[in-house]
Design a protein around this motif. Structure first.
Motif, PDB file in Angstrom:
ATOM      1  N   SER A  73       6.767 -54.814  44.059  1.00  0.00           N
ATOM      2  CA  SER A  73       6.875 -53.372  44.237  1.00  0.00           C
ATOM      3  C   SER A  73       5.876 -52.601  43.385  1.00  0.00           C
ATOM      4  O   SER A  73       5.573 -51.448  43.685  1.00  0.00           O
ATOM      5  CB  SER A  73       8.294 -52.911  43.907  1.00  0.00           C
ATOM      6  OG  SER A  73       8.591 -53.198  42.554  1.00  0.00           O
ATOM      7  N   GLN A 115       8.161 -53.197  50.841  1.00  0.00           N
ATOM      8  CA  GLN A 115       8.306 -54.524  50.251  1.00  0.00           C
ATOM      9  C   GLN A 115       8.698 -55.545  51.310  1.00  0.00           C
ATOM     10  O   GLN A 115       8.188 -56.661  51.324  1.00  0.00           O
ATOM     11  CB  GLN A 115       9.384 -54.515  49.167  1.00  0.00           C
ATOM     12  CG  GLN A 115       8.943 -54.029  47.827  1.00  0.00           C
ATOM     13  CD  GLN A 115      10.082 -54.156  46.855  1.00  0.00           C
ATOM     14  OE1 GLN A 115      11.057 -53.403  46.913  1.00  0.00           O
ATOM     15  NE2 GLN A 115       9.978 -55.114  45.965  1.00  0.00           N
ATOM     16  N   ILE A 169       9.590 -47.525  49.263  1.00  0.00           N
ATOM     17  CA  ILE A 169       9.035 -48.717  48.624  1.00  0.00           C
ATOM     18  C   ILE A 169       9.767 -49.968  49.105  1.00  0.00           C
ATOM     19  O   ILE A 169       9.145 -51.002  49.361  1.00  0.00           O
ATOM     20  CB  ILE A 169       9.107 -48.581  47.095  1.00  0.00           C
ATOM     21  CG1 ILE A 169       8.182 -47.457  46.625  1.00  0.00           C
ATOM     22  CG2 ILE A 169       8.714 -49.887  46.415  1.00  0.00           C
ATOM     23  CD1 ILE A 169       8.307 -47.143  45.164  1.00  0.00           C
TER      24      ILE A 169
END
Length: 110
Positions: A57, A36, A32
């Motif tokens: 996120s 991002q 993640i």
């Protein structure tokens, strides 16, 4: 949050989901945080200089969770995600059909 406006397109979520699936396909083990960074951009601060900000996120996480439920992605024990065998077959099939339809459109224009 660096975005000043909401997305205009009605299907922006599906486009982002396809983009995330492609990113994980090309770079197994991506998480993640790296996504991002990829989807982040310049935070405009008026007259002051811009600074880089990561993307939200929550949207990325929800897409990853839905792709895991569809058995397209799976979590790695070391962290991050990768495409499953079934997911790779699906993505290859979809990419092939898009490429064939795109090649047919080019021949009609000439």
């Amino acid at each position: 949050v660096f975005k000043e406006l909401a997305p205009y397109g009605d299907d922006w979520y599906y486009i982002r989901a396809a983009s995330i699936a492609r990113k994980v396909y090309l770079r197994p083990g991506i998480g993640i945080g790296q996504l991002q960074k990829w989807y982040g951009g310049a935070y405009r601060r008026g007259a002051r200089t811009e600074h880089f900000r990561k993307a939200a996120s929550g949207n990325i996480r929800s897409v990853l969770i839905q792709l895991e439920e569809m058995k397209v992605l799976e979590k790695l024990p070391s962290g991050g995600r990768r495409v499953t065998v079934v997911g790779q077959q699906d993505l290859d099939r979809i990419a092939g059909s898009v490429a064939r339809s795109g090649a047919g459109d080019d021949s009609d224009e000439e």
